[in-house]
Motif scaffolding. Structure first.
Motif, PDB file in Angstrom:
ATOM      1  N   UNK A 167       4.000  -0.778   9.351  1.00  0.00           N
ATOM      2  CA  UNK A 167       5.328  -1.300   9.699  1.00  0.00           C
ATOM      3  C   UNK A 167       6.186  -1.546   8.455  1.00  0.00           C
ATOM      4  N   UNK A 168       5.570  -1.502   7.286  1.00  0.00           N
ATOM      5  CA  UNK A 168       6.308  -1.741   6.041  1.00  0.00           C
ATOM      6  C   UNK A 168       6.963  -0.487   5.482  1.00  0.00           C
ATOM      7  N   UNK A 208      14.717   3.767  -5.797  1.00  0.00           N
ATOM      8  CA  UNK A 208      15.059   4.761  -6.828  1.00  0.00           C
ATOM      9  C   UNK A 208      14.235   6.041  -6.674  1.00  0.00           C
ATOM     10  N   UNK A 209      12.921   5.865  -6.503  1.00  0.00           N
ATOM     11  CA  UNK A 209      12.037   7.029  -6.334  1.00  0.00           C
ATOM     12  C   UNK A 209      12.425   7.790  -5.070  1.00  0.00           C
ATOM     13  N   UNK A 210      12.742   7.051  -4.025  1.00  0.00           N
ATOM     14  CA  UNK A 210      13.126   7.684  -2.759  1.00  0.00           C
ATOM     15  C   UNK A 210      14.432   8.464  -2.927  1.00  0.00           C
ATOM     16  N   UNK A 211      15.397   7.841  -3.593  1.00  0.00           N
ATOM     17  CA  UNK A 211      16.689   8.529  -3.745  1.00  0.00           C
ATOM     18  C   UNK A 211      16.546   9.806  -4.560  1.00  0.00           C
ATOM     19  N   UNK A 212      15.659   9.762  -5.540  1.00  0.00           N
ATOM     20  CA  UNK A 212      15.501  10.973  -6.343  1.00  0.00           C
ATOM     21  C   UNK A 212      14.832  12.081  -5.521  1.00  0.00           C
ATOM     22  N   UNK A 264       0.825  -1.215   0.000  1.00  0.00           N
ATOM     23  CA  UNK A 264       0.000   0.000   0.000  1.00  0.00           C
ATOM     24  C   UNK A 264       0.861   1.269   0.000  1.00  0.00           C
ATOM     25  N   UNK A 265       2.201   1.068  -0.058  1.00  0.00           N
ATOM     26  CA  UNK A 265       3.099   2.238  -0.011  1.00  0.00           C
ATOM     27  C   UNK A 265       3.733   2.468  -1.383  1.00  0.00           C
ATOM     28  N   UNK A 266       3.476   3.624  -1.947  1.00  0.00           N
ATOM     29  CA  UNK A 266       4.051   3.960  -3.255  1.00  0.00           C
ATOM     30  C   UNK A 266       3.939   5.460  -3.473  1.00  0.00           C
ATOM     31  N   UNK A 318      10.057   2.311   1.409  1.00  0.00           N
ATOM     32  CA  UNK A 318      10.741   3.532   0.949  1.00  0.00           C
ATOM     33  C   UNK A 318      12.186   3.263   0.535  1.00  0.00           C
ATOM     34  N   UNK A 319      12.910   2.523   1.388  1.00  0.00           N
ATOM     35  CA  UNK A 319      14.364   2.452   1.173  1.00  0.00           C
ATOM     36  C   UNK A 319      14.823   1.205   0.445  1.00  0.00           C
TER      37      UNK A 319
END
Ligand SMILES: C[S@@+](CC[C@H](N)C(=O)[O-])C[C@H]1O[C@@H](n2cnc3c(N)ncnc32)[C@H](O)[C@@H]1O
Length: 261
Positions: A178-179, A190-194, A160-162, A184-185
């Motif tokens: 808890x996920x 990739x999306x997080x790093x950007x 459910x996380x995106x 994220x990491x």
């Protein structure tokens, strides 16, 4: 159980508690009663301390203040002022002038944030150049997902996380997934790093830990299962496991972010 799928969602306000702070009293009691739990937490805090830089440290979401019991060199805070913390600070609006802190730490807070990148943006502004954010979070690895789904009351749903990584609290104003750390990491790295790059942050390290020692403590709600000496042995053994194994078996992840100068 916190229901993240509730139809009666609410937008979370910056100073709204998404966590039931009345739980802190029983957590503090469990901490005092369980030497095994204190041993595992100390080991986690030691790892967080090793990743921290400088001397000005702010802990967010300090809860019952366990970190400060192990490490005095920290200003503790939570979304509301309680008897356990030095001050009230929202992760979305970190206090002080820009570039106030060398290190911002948080344990088990990220997965209660409905807008985690708003927190990271606020943290980035509050950090000195080369300052760090050190987070300890549940890890929804293969073993972690099974463990948290079976034995923890809060949801663990990486699916459910995106993007855009914005979530809503339930009808009581509470939120937990808890996920969050794993999604994220790891899953959306990739999306997080950007996004991190836009905030002047980079992922410095991601390490997994804790397999059986932590469950043996009974956590914050159940009785300690094994004697503390066995828990210490388990901890020592787990520290020898390679990260390749812990990426599958680890129940916890330590995330280290650095502010680019
Ligand atoms: C699961 S508890 C962890 C407490 C403590 N760090 C520990 O590990 O025992 C999550 C904590 O994060 C805090 N929190 C949740 N949202 C927050 C926010 N937006 N700003 C600051 N703290 C927040 C909660 O109030 C709660 O104390």
């Amino acid at each position: 159980m916190i229901d993240t799928d509730s139809q009666q969602h609410q937008a979370t306000q910056p100073n709204q508690a998404t966590y039931d702070l009345s739980l802190l009293e029983s957590s503090a009691e469990k901490w005092d009663q369980s030497p095994g739990l204190r041993t595992v937490y100390r080991s986690i805090f030691n790892q967080m301390e090793l990743a921290a830089v400088g001397t000005r440290w702010l802990e967010l979401g300090s809860g019952a203040g366990f970190f400060k019991r192990c490490c005095q060199n920290v200003v503790t805070s939570d979304i509301q002022k309680t008897r356990f913390v030095d001050k009230a600070v929202s992760a979305y609006a970190i206090e002080g002038a820009p570039e106030t802190w060398d290190t911002i730490l948080a344990m088990d807070m990220l997965h209660h944030l409905t807008t985690p990148f708003r927190f990271l943006e606020s943290a980035s502004k509050a950090l000195m150049p080369k300052g760090r954010i050190v987070l300890a979070e549940p890890a929804a690895t293969a073993w972690g997902s099974i463990f948290y789904k079976l034995f923890h009351h809060e949801p663990c749903r990486t699916s459910t996380i995106g993007p855009p990584f914005e979530f809503q609290s339930n009808s009581k104003g509470e939120f937990a997934n808890m996920g969050m750390g794993q999604a994220l990491f790891k899953n959306h790295k990739q999306a997080t790093q950007s996004k991190l790059k836009q905030m002047g942050l980079s992922l410095k390290a991601l390490n997994y830990r804790d397999v059986f020692a932590y469950p043996s403590t009974g956590g914050l709600s159940k009785q300690q299962i094994f004697p503390t000496r066995i828990i210490k042995l388990l901890l020592k053994g787990e520290a020898l496991l390679p990260q390749a194994a812990l990426r599958v078996l680890g129940l916890r992840m330590i995330i280290v972010l650095e502010k680019t100068p």
